[in-house]
Scaffold this motif. Structure first.
Motif, PDB file in Angstrom:
ATOM      1  N   LYS A   1      30.071  10.729  46.298  1.00  0.00           N
ATOM      2  CA  LYS A   1      29.460  11.800  45.494  1.00  0.00           C
ATOM      3  C   LYS A   1      28.870  12.872  46.383  1.00  0.00           C
ATOM      4  O   LYS A   1      29.019  14.084  46.119  1.00  0.00           O
ATOM      5  CB  LYS A   1      28.394  11.199  44.573  1.00  0.00           C
ATOM      6  CG  LYS A   1      27.771  12.213  43.624  1.00  0.00           C
ATOM      7  CD  LYS A   1      26.755  11.537  42.710  1.00  0.00           C
ATOM      8  CE  LYS A   1      26.112  12.569  41.777  1.00  0.00           C
ATOM      9  NZ  LYS A   1      25.102  11.923  40.881  1.00  0.00           N
TER      10      LYS A   1
ATOM     11  N   ALA B   1      28.971  -1.330  47.625  1.00  0.00           N
ATOM     12  CA  ALA B   1      29.721  -0.546  46.630  1.00  0.00           C
ATOM     13  C   ALA B   1      28.894   0.626  46.117  1.00  0.00           C
ATOM     14  O   ALA B   1      29.394   1.754  45.983  1.00  0.00           O
ATOM     15  CB  ALA B   1      30.143  -1.449  45.471  1.00  0.00           C
ATOM     16  N   LYS B   2      27.621   0.380  45.838  1.00  0.00           N
ATOM     17  CA  LYS B   2      26.755   1.460  45.365  1.00  0.00           C
ATOM     18  C   LYS B   2      26.564   2.530  46.439  1.00  0.00           C
ATOM     19  O   LYS B   2      26.554   3.725  46.148  1.00  0.00           O
ATOM     20  CB  LYS B   2      25.397   0.888  44.943  1.00  0.00           C
ATOM     21  CG  LYS B   2      25.451   0.025  43.691  1.00  0.00           C
ATOM     22  CD  LYS B   2      24.092  -0.609  43.387  1.00  0.00           C
ATOM     23  CE  LYS B   2      24.188  -1.525  42.175  1.00  0.00           C
ATOM     24  NZ  LYS B   2      22.902  -2.229  41.920  1.00  0.00           N
ATOM     25  N   GLY B   3      26.416   2.074  47.691  1.00  0.00           N
ATOM     26  CA  GLY B   3      26.257   3.019  48.788  1.00  0.00           C
ATOM     27  C   GLY B   3      27.498   3.890  48.960  1.00  0.00           C
ATOM     28  O   GLY B   3      27.396   5.105  49.158  1.00  0.00           O
TER      29      GLY B   3
ATOM     30  N   ASN C   1      15.029   6.074  45.961  1.00  0.00           N
ATOM     31  CA  ASN C   1      15.763   4.816  46.036  1.00  0.00           C
ATOM     32  C   ASN C   1      16.849   4.960  47.111  1.00  0.00           C
ATOM     33  O   ASN C   1      17.901   5.532  46.876  1.00  0.00           O
ATOM     34  CB  ASN C   1      16.394   4.486  44.681  1.00  0.00           C
ATOM     35  CG  ASN C   1      17.246   3.239  44.738  1.00  0.00           C
ATOM     36  OD1 ASN C   1      18.470   3.316  44.699  1.00  0.00           O
ATOM     37  ND2 ASN C   1      16.609   2.092  44.848  1.00  0.00           N
TER      38      ASN C   1
ATOM     39  N   ASP D   1      20.969   9.747  49.336  1.00  0.00           N
ATOM     40  CA  ASP D   1      20.090   8.563  49.340  1.00  0.00           C
ATOM     41  C   ASP D   1      20.740   7.362  50.017  1.00  0.00           C
ATOM     42  O   ASP D   1      20.572   6.209  49.593  1.00  0.00           O
ATOM     43  CB  ASP D   1      19.666   8.198  47.911  1.00  0.00           C
ATOM     44  CG  ASP D   1      18.686   9.215  47.318  1.00  0.00           C
ATOM     45  OD1 ASP D   1      17.991   9.887  48.092  1.00  0.00           O
ATOM     46  OD2 ASP D   1      18.640   9.340  46.080  1.00  0.00           O
ATOM     47  N   VAL D   2      21.480   7.634  51.101  1.00  0.00           N
ATOM     48  CA  VAL D   2      22.106   6.580  51.899  1.00  0.00           C
ATOM     49  C   VAL D   2      21.746   6.797  53.360  1.00  0.00           C
ATOM     50  O   VAL D   2      21.915   7.894  53.897  1.00  0.00           O
ATOM     51  CB  VAL D   2      23.642   6.587  51.747  1.00  0.00           C
ATOM     52  CG1 VAL D   2      24.274   5.552  52.678  1.00  0.00           C
ATOM     53  CG2 VAL D   2      24.038   6.303  50.304  1.00  0.00           C
TER      54      VAL D   2
ATOM     55  N   ILE E   1      19.531   3.443  49.848  1.00  0.00           N
ATOM     56  CA  ILE E   1      20.357   2.325  50.312  1.00  0.00           C
ATOM     57  C   ILE E   1      20.544   2.498  51.809  1.00  0.00           C
ATOM     58  O   ILE E   1      21.021   3.533  52.268  1.00  0.00           O
ATOM     59  CB  ILE E   1      21.724   2.305  49.595  1.00  0.00           C
ATOM     60  CG1 ILE E   1      21.534   1.958  48.115  1.00  0.00           C
ATOM     61  CG2 ILE E   1      22.666   1.299  50.259  1.00  0.00           C
ATOM     62  CD1 ILE E   1      22.813   1.995  47.303  1.00  0.00           C
TER      63      ILE E   1
ATOM     64  N   GLU F   1      29.685   4.634  46.707  1.00  0.00           N
ATOM     65  CA  GLU F   1      29.758   5.550  45.561  1.00  0.00           C
ATOM     66  C   GLU F   1      28.866   6.769  45.790  1.00  0.00           C
ATOM     67  O   GLU F   1      29.250   7.901  45.501  1.00  0.00           O
ATOM     68  CB  GLU F   1      29.340   4.809  44.292  1.00  0.00           C
ATOM     69  CG  GLU F   1      29.448   5.635  43.016  1.00  0.00           C
ATOM     70  CD  GLU F   1      29.027   4.853  41.778  1.00  0.00           C
ATOM     71  OE1 GLU F   1      28.774   5.472  40.738  1.00  0.00           O
ATOM     72  OE2 GLU F   1      28.940   3.597  41.866  1.00  0.00           O
ATOM     73  N   ARG F   2      27.691   6.537  46.347  1.00  0.00           N
ATOM     74  CA  ARG F   2      26.770   7.654  46.612  1.00  0.00           C
ATOM     75  C   ARG F   2      27.337   8.576  47.710  1.00  0.00           C
ATOM     76  O   ARG F   2      27.210   9.800  47.619  1.00  0.00           O
ATOM     77  CB  ARG F   2      25.405   7.125  47.057  1.00  0.00           C
ATOM     78  CG  ARG F   2      24.621   6.434  45.948  1.00  0.00           C
ATOM     79  CD  ARG F   2      23.261   6.016  46.460  1.00  0.00           C
ATOM     80  NE  ARG F   2      22.503   5.281  45.451  1.00  0.00           N
ATOM     81  CZ  ARG F   2      21.231   4.883  45.601  1.00  0.00           C
ATOM     82  NH1 ARG F   2      20.600   5.148  46.745  1.00  0.00           N
ATOM     83  NH2 ARG F   2      20.611   4.230  44.644  1.00  0.00           N
TER      84      ARG F   2
ATOM     85  N   ASP G   1      27.774  -5.742  46.499  1.00  0.00           N
ATOM     86  CA  ASP G   1      27.299  -4.893  45.395  1.00  0.00           C
ATOM     87  C   ASP G   1      26.544  -3.684  45.943  1.00  0.00           C
ATOM     88  O   ASP G   1      26.745  -2.551  45.483  1.00  0.00           O
ATOM     89  CB  ASP G   1      26.384  -5.688  44.457  1.00  0.00           C
ATOM     90  CG  ASP G   1      27.150  -6.654  43.563  1.00  0.00           C
ATOM     91  OD1 ASP G   1      28.380  -6.493  43.449  1.00  0.00           O
ATOM     92  OD2 ASP G   1      26.522  -7.566  43.004  1.00  0.00           O
ATOM     93  N   ILE G   2      25.676  -3.917  46.921  1.00  0.00           N
ATOM     94  CA  ILE G   2      24.928  -2.808  47.523  1.00  0.00           C
ATOM     95  C   ILE G   2      25.870  -1.884  48.294  1.00  0.00           C
ATOM     96  O   ILE G   2      25.745  -0.655  48.231  1.00  0.00           O
ATOM     97  CB  ILE G   2      23.816  -3.353  48.439  1.00  0.00           C
ATOM     98  CG1 ILE G   2      22.744  -4.052  47.595  1.00  0.00           C
ATOM     99  CG2 ILE G   2      23.187  -2.229  49.265  1.00  0.00           C
ATOM    100  CD1 ILE G   2      21.666  -4.736  48.403  1.00  0.00           C
TER     101      ILE G   2
END
Length: 394
Positions: free
Chosen positions: A391, A383-385, A31, A350-351, A33, A387-388, A380-381
């Protein structure tokens, strides 16, 4: 297999290579981004789609003049005349399947082997690729973070030699989102007039600006006869797959560009041109809405990146890219450069992003590392990116 030697001078657009890698990982179940590809995530406005469909139904499916259909060229004349404050006629407009053909054909029409062409670096990689392919000599002009990703015009002047034929400008700029100031344009215009140079002004992001007013060098005294404007529909109207762009230039040059089109693709798709006609003459609400959303995303991603240790991101004034300085991030992870960081984020976070190396060779003395993010994705995408990435940095 024996191939022509000239192919060794032809580069590529690394964004598509990264896209292929992303698709390979996705097909393997990952998955990903992606902030790698420079393409609006919005759909083409419905009125434009309907105009294209109607053109097919009305049997506009045959050849058009190589320079483009007259109604579209007349619409471009009105648009350019109004937005650049110059007088243009349809003999000075050439319609092409996307913006890249203007780069390709103009360089082939103007540049002889050994001629020097100054281009922005980092910059759209096709500039350097086609300069080399024509036998020209690419001369990189540094785009500097300390100047808000604009050109250092004093350094630009030093790059001009008796062999210089053309200067390429790109404002708003890919990959940084920077814009040339009014003083920058005035200085460059003075240099072009003094040295009798052509200017290819890539204005494909001219409608996607957030601060100040877009200005074109062609509007300055003495520059209309020296300037080729490159513009198109891909970014402004989310029409990347339609492949529709155009150039505005002195008619003496336009004749030769149209002849190159005749020799290559005959003409631009006729019913696609009617979609472009609707884009320019129809409602502009979708453009206004899209740019407003891009501005919100810009603010969101800049704030988010600046909260990640090792990332330092300026706020761009145009386009839909950010170009954070990741020199410290590379050091934190013990990585040699932004290419290694890009691979780390892709395979361990995964970015997908693009490294500095995707936009040209390093300038002399350049030591900083950068990544390009395209924020053509929802908050939203984004923000998820982010966050990854945070991490992966830990």
């Amino acid at each position: 297999m024996k191939l022509a030697k000239r192919l060794s001078n032809l580069g590529t657009e690394n964004a598509f290579e990264v896209l292929n890698e992303v698709n390979r990982l996705k097909s393997a179940g990952r998955n990903i981004i992606s902030f790698a590809i420079g393409e609006p995530d919005f759909d083409t406005p419905d009125n434009i789609k309907q105009a294209g469909i109607k053109a097919i139904q009305d049997n506009f499916t045959h050849y058009s003049p190589s320079a483009g259909i007259l109604p579209l060229r007349d619409a471009i004349v009105k648009y350019i005349s109004a937005t650049r404050s110059i007088q243009v006629n349809h003999d000075e407009v050439v319609v092409t399947p996307g913006g890249k053909p203007i780069i390709y054909y103009v360089l082939h029409a103007l540049v002889d082997p050994g001629d020097e062409v100054i281009y922005p670096n980092p910059g759209f990689p096709i500039y350097e690729s086609v300069i080399r392919f024509t036998g020209g000599v690419p001369v990189p002009a540094p785009i500097l973070e300390e100047k808000d990703f604009s050109l250092d015009t004093a350094e630009l002047e030093k790059l001009i030699t008796p062999k210089t034929k053309l200067i390429i400008l790109n404002s708003p700029h890919n990959p940084t989102g920077g814009m040339l100031t009014a003083q920058d344009l005035k200085t460059i215009a003075e240099l072009a007039c003094r040295h009798n140079l052509w200017v290819l002004s890539d204005e494909i992001y001219s409608r996607i600006t957030y601060a100040g007013t877009f200005a074109s060098i062609c509007s300055l005294p003495g520059m209309q006869e020296k300037t080729i404007i490159l513009d198109g529909f891909s970014k402004t109207y989310a029409m990347t797959g339609w492949r529709l762009g155009y150039g505005v230039m002195p008619k003496e040059l336009a004749v030769h560009i149209a002849r190159l089109i005749t020799n290559c693709e005959s003409c631009t798709n006729t019913f696609v041109q009617y979609g472009g006609l609707e884009a320019l003459t129809g409602p502009q609400d979708s453009v206004i809405s899209m740019v407003s959303e891009f501005k919100a995303r810009r603010d969101f991603i800049v704030a988010g990146l600046n909260n990640i240790p090792g990332f330092s991101c300026k706020t761009p004034n145009g386009a839909f890219y950010v170009f954070p300085n990741v020199t410290e991030a590379c050091k934190r992870l013990g990585l040699p450069d932004s290419k290694a960081l890009q691979q780390h984020l892709l395979h361990n976070g995964d970015v997908a992003v693009l490294p500095r190396s995707a936009f040209g060779v390093r300038n002399t003395g350049e030591t900083q590392e950068y990544l390009r993010f395209s924020y053509a994705a929802s908050c939203d995408i984004i923000a998820k990116g982010l966050e990854r990435i945070e991490k992966a940095m830990r």
